[in-house]
Design a protein around this motif. Structure first.
Motif, short mmCIF file in Angstrom:
data_model
loop_
_atom_site.label_atom_id
_atom_site.label_comp_id
_atom_site.label_asym_id
_atom_site.label_seq_id
_atom_site.Cartn_x
_atom_site.Cartn_y
_atom_site.Cartn_z
N LEU A 182 -23.17 36.26 -30.98
CA LEU A 182 -22.42 36.03 -32.21
C LEU A 182 -23.22 35.16 -33.19
O LEU A 182 -24.01 34.30 -32.77
CB LEU A 182 -21.09 35.32 -31.91
CG LEU A 182 -20.00 36.13 -31.23
CD1 LEU A 182 -18.76 35.27 -31.06
CD2 LEU A 182 -19.65 37.37 -32.05
N PRO A 183 -23.03 35.35 -34.50
CA PRO A 183 -23.65 34.45 -35.47
C PRO A 183 -23.13 33.03 -35.28
O PRO A 183 -21.95 32.81 -34.96
CB PRO A 183 -23.20 35.03 -36.82
CG PRO A 183 -22.82 36.44 -36.54
CD PRO A 183 -22.29 36.45 -35.15
N LEU A 184 -24.01 32.05 -35.49
CA LEU A 184 -23.69 30.66 -35.20
C LEU A 184 -23.45 29.87 -36.48
O LEU A 184 -24.00 30.18 -37.54
CB LEU A 184 -24.81 30.01 -34.39
CG LEU A 184 -25.19 30.68 -33.07
CD1 LEU A 184 -26.36 29.94 -32.43
CD2 LEU A 184 -24.00 30.73 -32.13
N ARG A 217 -34.09 26.76 -30.82
CA ARG A 217 -34.04 27.97 -30.00
C ARG A 217 -32.98 28.96 -30.50
O ARG A 217 -33.08 30.15 -30.25
CB ARG A 217 -33.73 27.62 -28.55
CG ARG A 217 -34.58 26.54 -27.93
CD ARG A 217 -34.12 26.33 -26.48
NE ARG A 217 -34.57 25.05 -25.96
CZ ARG A 217 -34.23 24.60 -24.76
NH1 ARG A 217 -33.44 25.34 -23.99
NH2 ARG A 217 -34.65 23.42 -24.34
N TYR A 218 -31.97 28.43 -31.20
CA TYR A 218 -30.83 29.27 -31.58
C TYR A 218 -30.72 29.46 -33.10
O TYR A 218 -29.81 30.14 -33.56
CB TYR A 218 -29.53 28.63 -31.06
CG TYR A 218 -29.56 28.34 -29.58
CD1 TYR A 218 -29.24 29.33 -28.66
CD2 TYR A 218 -29.93 27.09 -29.11
CE1 TYR A 218 -29.28 29.07 -27.30
CE2 TYR A 218 -29.97 26.82 -27.75
CZ TYR A 218 -29.64 27.82 -26.85
OH TYR A 218 -29.68 27.56 -25.51
N LEU A 219 -31.64 28.87 -33.86
CA LEU A 219 -31.54 28.96 -35.32
C LEU A 219 -31.70 30.39 -35.83
O LEU A 219 -31.21 30.72 -36.91
CB LEU A 219 -32.58 28.05 -35.98
CG LEU A 219 -32.24 26.56 -36.01
CD1 LEU A 219 -33.41 25.76 -36.56
CD2 LEU A 219 -30.99 26.31 -36.84
N HIS A 220 -32.35 31.25 -35.06
CA HIS A 220 -32.51 32.62 -35.51
C HIS A 220 -31.19 33.36 -35.56
O HIS A 220 -31.07 34.41 -36.21
CB HIS A 220 -33.50 33.37 -34.60
CG HIS A 220 -33.00 33.55 -33.19
ND1 HIS A 220 -33.00 32.54 -32.26
CD2 HIS A 220 -32.46 34.64 -32.57
CE1 HIS A 220 -32.52 32.98 -31.13
NE2 HIS A 220 -32.17 34.24 -31.28
N PRO A 242 -41.10 30.54 -40.25
CA PRO A 242 -40.11 30.89 -41.28
C PRO A 242 -39.04 31.86 -40.79
O PRO A 242 -37.89 31.79 -41.23
CB PRO A 242 -40.96 31.52 -42.39
CG PRO A 242 -42.33 30.96 -42.18
CD PRO A 242 -42.48 30.76 -40.71
N GLU A 243 -39.41 32.77 -39.85
CA GLU A 243 -38.41 33.75 -39.39
C GLU A 243 -37.28 33.07 -38.60
O GLU A 243 -36.22 33.69 -38.37
CB GLU A 243 -39.07 34.81 -38.52
CG GLU A 243 -39.81 34.29 -37.31
CD GLU A 243 -41.28 33.98 -37.61
OE1 GLU A 243 -42.05 33.89 -36.64
OE2 GLU A 243 -41.63 33.85 -38.80
#
Length: 623
Positions: A182-184, A217-220, A242-243
């Protein structure tokens, strides 16, 4: 045995001593009833004992049934999918970021009920895709006389914050893993108290670095990111590719720094958080200062933004850049000031088209101009926003509080004249709510703009509270009198229908109704009146309702009048004590409301205006 009833009745009407014969007769007559009462009492005690025995036997049977009833409880038959949706509804969406440090709040609390609930909660990703990590503030010791122990106390608090940071980092890993794909939404507040240098303690810096690397680790997968950091802590994001931030759609950055680390300020806009985030749609910055350039050199970032909030005062040239770049804005908040650059190289006057803009808030800050700008001619930035619905326009910058708690009137360039209200309201036909604070020099432009272009405004607020100094912002009287004073021919205190006023021509009456400010207005809030009297407010209420009455009852003519709405709600806050005859005012309002046939709600508040001892009186009229 027969008793002499006449003797009994005679003694009941006095306090005399009865005769011995009557006493003997009465005692013999009572023996039988008393025996029957005693028998009934014995029977009642027997029945009470039997009832207690039956109740005890019932409790015993219920205790034996309780395990079976628990097995058959309805909650057990709710499918896991439905139970998960119930758990999701337990989350408070007023607080978009559940904290990891609150075990008594969902979703953590739901995992502490039973094994099944824990399994359902852990396997429901929607419970775990929002997270908040807030490091506690470090306050200095209160005992100023015992400075020898201050260092030990601060060191202990530093150790506590390091320990909490490590614990929250471990919790965050388990928390975010449960969110699946899911988006965070993340809230990282790593500098709760920016005024103390303890956040630059090496141990604290290392702890915040651990938090950043954990969340990296979860920012993507992050869609919404809210960050409160110092400039040095922001540098921890520099080494992230940046990605990592490619999917962020909503970004809020509040940078706090009171330690003079200017070497970090030069690279603030080189952080990956402030470079090309092409998925970004909502941006809120509380870190830009007057001379700072705007982030995001790629124009696509600005063109895609729909929500923008720049809470620090930004330079007029930056405002022009925002209006030029952000062509897709739906909501915009800006605090505007100016620098010497704006006077030497001001932006050109031009019209900016924002076709999707619906909500706009502009705050204008005072600025002390250089000596060589006395002949400066301000440019005019017009905003063409045909879909604008909600406008908040704050220009009041006359009163300012200095360190000695005395009010000063400062001389400043009226920077709001570069974005005048008349150049915002001229286009929208859908605007329904407007909130205004006016300084003295802006009154004329604001009054003209509302009279000419405020026909669709149904809700208007003038003035606002300054909660920091607990004093009402001034200049409300001036703008109120410019907008809502009845015509000169209207007799004060009159409660007569306008058509029945003597020596008033129909042409003068209809011209005055044509000139009514904000004819669609149904809700009006006025905050901070001092010189406007209670009688002035009463005259306005009666005149406005009588004008509405006239438009509804006037005979048909070849000259139609524009529609005039009935005033439904009025809230007035006076910055002075009550000086009104409440009963007389309420009677007058009830009379005109009854005559016109409309209801109105009126709220009055009288404020002492004392910033140290705040007292107020409130009363309401509902008719």
């Amino acid at each position: 045995m027969a008793i002499d009833e006449d003797a009994v009745q005679s003694y009941l009407s006095n306090n005399e001593r009865p005769s011995y014969s009557l006493i003997s007769d009465i005692q013999q007559c009572l023996n039988g009833p008393i025996s029957r009462i005693n028998a009934l009492q014995s029977k009642m005690e027997l029945l009470r004992a039997q009832l207690q025995e039956a109740q005890q036997r019932r409790r015993s049977v219920e205790e034996t049934l309780e395990p079976y009833r628990r097995i058959l409880a309805k909650i057990r038959f709710i499918p896991d999918e439905v139970l998960g949706q119930i758990f999701i509804s337990c989350l408070s969406f007023d607080d978009p970021y559940p904290g990891t440090g609150h075990p008594d709040c969902p979703p953590v609390l739901l995992t502490h009920v039973c094994r099944r609930w824990r399994n359902v909660a852990v396997s429901t990703p929607e419970l775990w895709n929002r997270i908040s990590v807030i490091l506690p503030p470090i306050y200095p010791p209160m005992d100023e006389n015992n400075t020898s122990s201050h260092g030990a106390i601060i060191n202990k608090k530093v150790a506590d914050i390091v320990s909490q940071a490590a614990e929250q980092a471990n919790v965050a890993i388990s928390w975010l893993e449960r969110a699946g794909d899911l988006p965070l939404s993340m809230n990282l507040q790593m500098s709760s108290d920016p005024y103390l240098c303890t956040y630059y303690h090496p141990s604290v810096l290392h702890a915040t670095w651990i938090l950043v690397t954990t969340f990296a680790r979860y920012l993507h997968k992050c869609r919404n990111l809210n960050v409160l950091v110092t400039l040095q802590q922001l540098a921890y994001f520099d080494n992230l590719p940046p990605e990592t931030f490619a999917n962020i759609r909503s970004l809020t950055i509040h940078i706090v720094d009171n330690t003079g680390l200017h070497k970090f300020r030069a690279r603030i806009f080189e952080s990956p958080l402030l470079t090309n985030l092409l998925s970004l749609r909502s941006l809120s910055l509380s870190s830009i200062y007057e001379g700072d350039p705007l982030p995001y050199k790629d124009s696509l970032v600005w063109q895609n933004l729909t929500h923008l909030s720049l809470e620090e005062a930004i330079d007029l040239n930056r405002v022009a850049e925002v209006l030029e770049r952000c062509t897709s804005l739906v909501s915009c908040v800006m605090s505007i000031t100016s620098t010497k650059t704006s006077f030497v190289h001001p932006p050109p006057s031009r019209e900016y088209i924002l076709p999707e803009l619906q909500h706009l808030k502009l705050d204008f800050s005072p600025y002390h101009p250089p000596d060589d700008t006395a002949t400066w001619i301000p440019p005019t930035l017009s905003i063409f926003a045909p879909r604008l619905q909600d406008l908040r326009y704050h220009t009041d910058m006359d009163p300012y509080l200095d360190r000695n708690d005395t009010y000063l009137t400062i001389t400043s360039i009226p920077i709001f004249s570069c974005v005048p209200l008349s150049q915002i309201l001229f286009a929208p036909t859908s605007i329904t709510r407007c909130e205004i604070t006016s300084c003295k020099s802006a009154t004329e432009d604001i009054g003209r703009a509302l009279r000419l272009h405020g026909r669709n405004i149904s809700g208007l607020k003038i003035g606002q509270h300054d909660h920091e100094v607990r004093k009402l912002i001034t200049n409300t009287d001036r703008i109120y009198e410019a907008l809502f004073s009845p015509p000169s021919w209207y007799p004060p205190g009159s409660n007569t229908p306008l058509a029945d006023l003597p020596d008033l021509s129909a042409e003068d009456l209809e011209r005055a109704i044509d000139d009514c400010t904000c004819p669609s207005m149904q809700n009006l809030e006025v905050v901070g009146l001092v010189t406007v009297t209670d009688a002035d407010i009463l005259n306005f209420i009666i005149y406005r309702l009588r004008a509405y009455q006239y438009t509804k009852t006037r005979p048909e003519t070849d000259r139609p009048l524009p529609p005039l709405a009935s005033l439904r709600h009025l809230q007035v806050v006076f910055c002075r004590p009550n000086a009104m005859d409440r009963e007389a005012m309420e009677a007058a309002i009830r009379q005109v409301s009854s005559d016109v046939g409309v209801g109105i709600e009126i709220d009055f508040e009288y404020d002492s205006g004392n910033q140290f001892i705040q007292t107020s009186e409130k009363w309401f009229i509902r008719v």
